[in-house]
Write a protein that holds these residues in place. Sequence first.
Motif, PDB file in Angstrom:
ATOM      1  N   ALA A 158       1.179  -0.788   0.010  1.00 37.69           N
ATOM      2  CA  ALA A 158      -0.231  -0.048   0.341  1.00 37.69           C
ATOM      3  C   ALA A 158       1.140   1.296   0.407  1.00 37.69           C
ATOM      4  N   GLN A 159       1.337   1.519   0.969  1.00 41.69           N
ATOM      5  CA  GLN A 159       2.550   2.545   0.894  1.00 41.69           C
ATOM      6  C   GLN A 159       3.155   2.052  -0.130  1.00 41.69           C
ATOM      7  N   GLN A 160       3.815   1.375  -0.392  1.00 41.14           N
ATOM      8  CA  GLN A 160       4.749   1.526  -2.399  1.00 41.14           C
ATOM      9  C   GLN A 160       3.976   2.282  -3.205  1.00 41.14           C
ATOM     10  N   SER A 161       2.589   2.321  -3.661  1.00 44.02           N
ATOM     11  CA  SER A 161       1.740   2.666  -4.472  1.00 44.02           C
ATOM     12  C   SER A 161       1.146   3.922  -4.115  1.00 44.02           C
ATOM     13  N   GLY A 162       1.140   4.398  -2.388  1.00 41.50           N
ATOM     14  CA  GLY A 162       1.352   5.953  -2.860  1.00 41.50           C
ATOM     15  C   GLY A 162       0.101   5.903  -1.610  1.00 41.50           C
ATOM     16  N   LEU A 163      -0.289   5.022  -0.875  1.00 43.77           N
ATOM     17  CA  LEU A 163      -2.039   4.842  -0.353  1.00 43.77           C
ATOM     18  C   LEU A 163      -0.800   5.125   1.400  1.00 43.77           C
ATOM     19  N   ARG A 164      -1.724   5.984   2.031  1.00 45.04           N
ATOM     20  CA  ARG A 164      -1.289   5.400   3.321  1.00 45.04           C
ATOM     21  C   ARG A 164      -1.797   4.574   4.122  1.00 45.04           C
ATOM     22  N   MET A 165      -1.368   4.079   6.026  1.00 41.40           N
ATOM     23  CA  MET A 165      -1.440   2.954   6.024  1.00 41.40           C
ATOM     24  C   MET A 165      -1.834   3.324   7.162  1.00 41.40           C
ATOM     25  N   ILE A 166      -2.359   2.822   8.075  1.00 38.89           N
ATOM     26  CA  ILE A 166      -2.817   2.954   9.356  1.00 38.89           C
ATOM     27  C   ILE A 166      -3.678   1.552   9.442  1.00 38.89           C
ATOM     28  N   MET A 167      -2.550   1.013  10.748  1.00 38.44           N
ATOM     29  CA  MET A 167      -2.479  -0.732  10.444  1.00 38.44           C
ATOM     30  C   MET A 167      -2.769  -1.042  12.576  1.00 38.44           C
ATOM     31  N   ASP A 168      -3.587  -2.065  12.622  1.00 41.49           N
ATOM     32  CA  ASP A 168      -3.844  -2.874  14.296  1.00 41.49           C
ATOM     33  C   ASP A 168      -4.949  -1.034  15.067  1.00 41.49           C
ATOM     34  N   ARG A 169      -5.284  -0.397  14.596  1.00 42.96           N
ATOM     35  CA  ARG A 169      -5.832   0.771  15.323  1.00 42.96           C
ATOM     36  C   ARG A 169      -7.472   0.600  14.387  1.00 42.96           C
ATOM     37  N   CYS A 170      -8.758   1.029  15.335  1.00 43.24           N
ATOM     38  CA  CYS A 170      -9.470   0.921  15.470  1.00 43.24           C
ATOM     39  C   CYS A 170     -10.129   2.799  15.147  1.00 43.24           C
ATOM     40  N   ILE A 171     -10.242   2.450  13.652  1.00 42.90           N
ATOM     41  CA  ILE A 171     -10.934   3.460  13.396  1.00 42.90           C
ATOM     42  C   ILE A 171     -12.033   4.690  14.462  1.00 42.90           C
ATOM     43  N   MET A 172     -12.760   4.386  15.343  1.00 39.90           N
ATOM     44  CA  MET A 172     -13.673   4.045  15.904  1.00 39.90           C
ATOM     45  C   MET A 172     -13.174   4.596  17.160  1.00 39.90           C
ATOM     46  N   GLU A 173     -11.974   3.805  18.008  1.00 38.77           N
ATOM     47  CA  GLU A 173     -11.520   4.267  19.076  1.00 38.77           C
ATOM     48  C   GLU A 173     -10.741   6.206  18.775  1.00 38.77           C
ATOM     49  N   ASP A 174     -10.176   5.947  17.447  1.00 42.86           N
ATOM     50  CA  ASP A 174      -9.653   7.003  17.064  1.00 42.86           C
ATOM     51  C   ASP A 174     -10.247   8.283  17.019  1.00 42.86           C
ATOM     52  N   HIS A 175     -11.180   7.583  16.433  1.00 38.76           N
ATOM     53  CA  HIS A 175     -12.297   8.894  16.347  1.00 38.76           C
ATOM     54  C   HIS A 175     -12.933  10.076  17.744  1.00 38.76           C
ATOM     55  N   LEU A 176     -12.996   8.908  17.999  1.00 40.58           N
ATOM     56  CA  LEU A 176     -13.753   9.287  19.915  1.00 40.58           C
ATOM     57  C   LEU A 176     -12.396   9.591  20.434  1.00 40.58           C
ATOM     58  N   GLN A 177     -11.149   9.151  20.434  1.00 45.25           N
ATOM     59  CA  GLN A 177     -10.422  10.034  21.130  1.00 45.25           C
ATOM     60  C   GLN A 177     -10.070  11.362  20.464  1.00 45.25           C
ATOM     61  N   LEU A 178      -9.618  11.185  19.434  1.00 43.91           N
ATOM     62  CA  LEU A 178      -9.134  12.315  18.580  1.00 43.91           C
ATOM     63  C   LEU A 178      -9.944  13.767  17.907  1.00 43.91           C
ATOM     64  N   CYS A 179     -11.084  13.085  18.460  1.00 46.52           N
ATOM     65  CA  CYS A 179     -11.788  14.031  17.141  1.00 46.52           C
ATOM     66  C   CYS A 179     -13.582  14.294  18.224  1.00 46.52           C
ATOM     67  N   ARG A 180     -12.510  14.547  18.937  1.00 44.18           N
ATOM     68  CA  ARG A 180     -14.864  14.424  20.227  1.00 44.18           C
ATOM     69  C   ARG A 180     -14.885  15.685  19.485  1.00 44.18           C
ATOM     70  N   SER A 181     -15.151  16.309  18.981  1.00 45.65           N
ATOM     71  CA  SER A 181     -15.989  17.692  18.830  1.00 45.65           C
ATOM     72  C   SER A 181     -16.438  17.267  17.471  1.00 45.65           C
TER      73      SER A 181
END
Length: 145
Positions: A121-144
């Motif tokens: 993915a990274q070699q093709s120009g895609l950003r890569m997030i691995m082993d993380r929950c998008i909902m948990e990250d949203h709750l923690q980082l984007c509460r507003s």
Amino acid sequence: MNIEEEIREILDKYRVVAVVGLSDTLGRPSHRVAAYLKKHGYQIIPVNPFVEKVLGEKCYKSLLDIPVDIQKTIDIVDVFRKSEDVPPIVAQAIELRVKFGRPCVVWMQKGIINLDAAKMAQQSGLRMIMDRCIMEDHLQLCRSS
């Protein structure tokens, strides 16, 4: 930029999420996360070959089965599949990236780790997030949101 800043930027900037492996079963992690994202203003595109509709949205068999006009809008490919099932999904994301410049991010949910797919993915120009929950990250980082 640290990982939290990168994730906050991704979650603020990108709003269309193809959820690969989205279950129509209430209580399943993929269903709970997709419902949360939809509630918080993200457009979800369900991808599951065994389901026709989830959360009021038409479900597609694969990323490549999504109609072209919708493929062009995908920002994030959120993966709820076994780690060993990820490479073909990344290959499809790369194919869309080559055609449309999208998606921008492949997100492997918590517990999903495939270093070869991440590298691809990274070699093709895609950003890569691995082993993380998008909902948990949203709750923690984007509460507003």
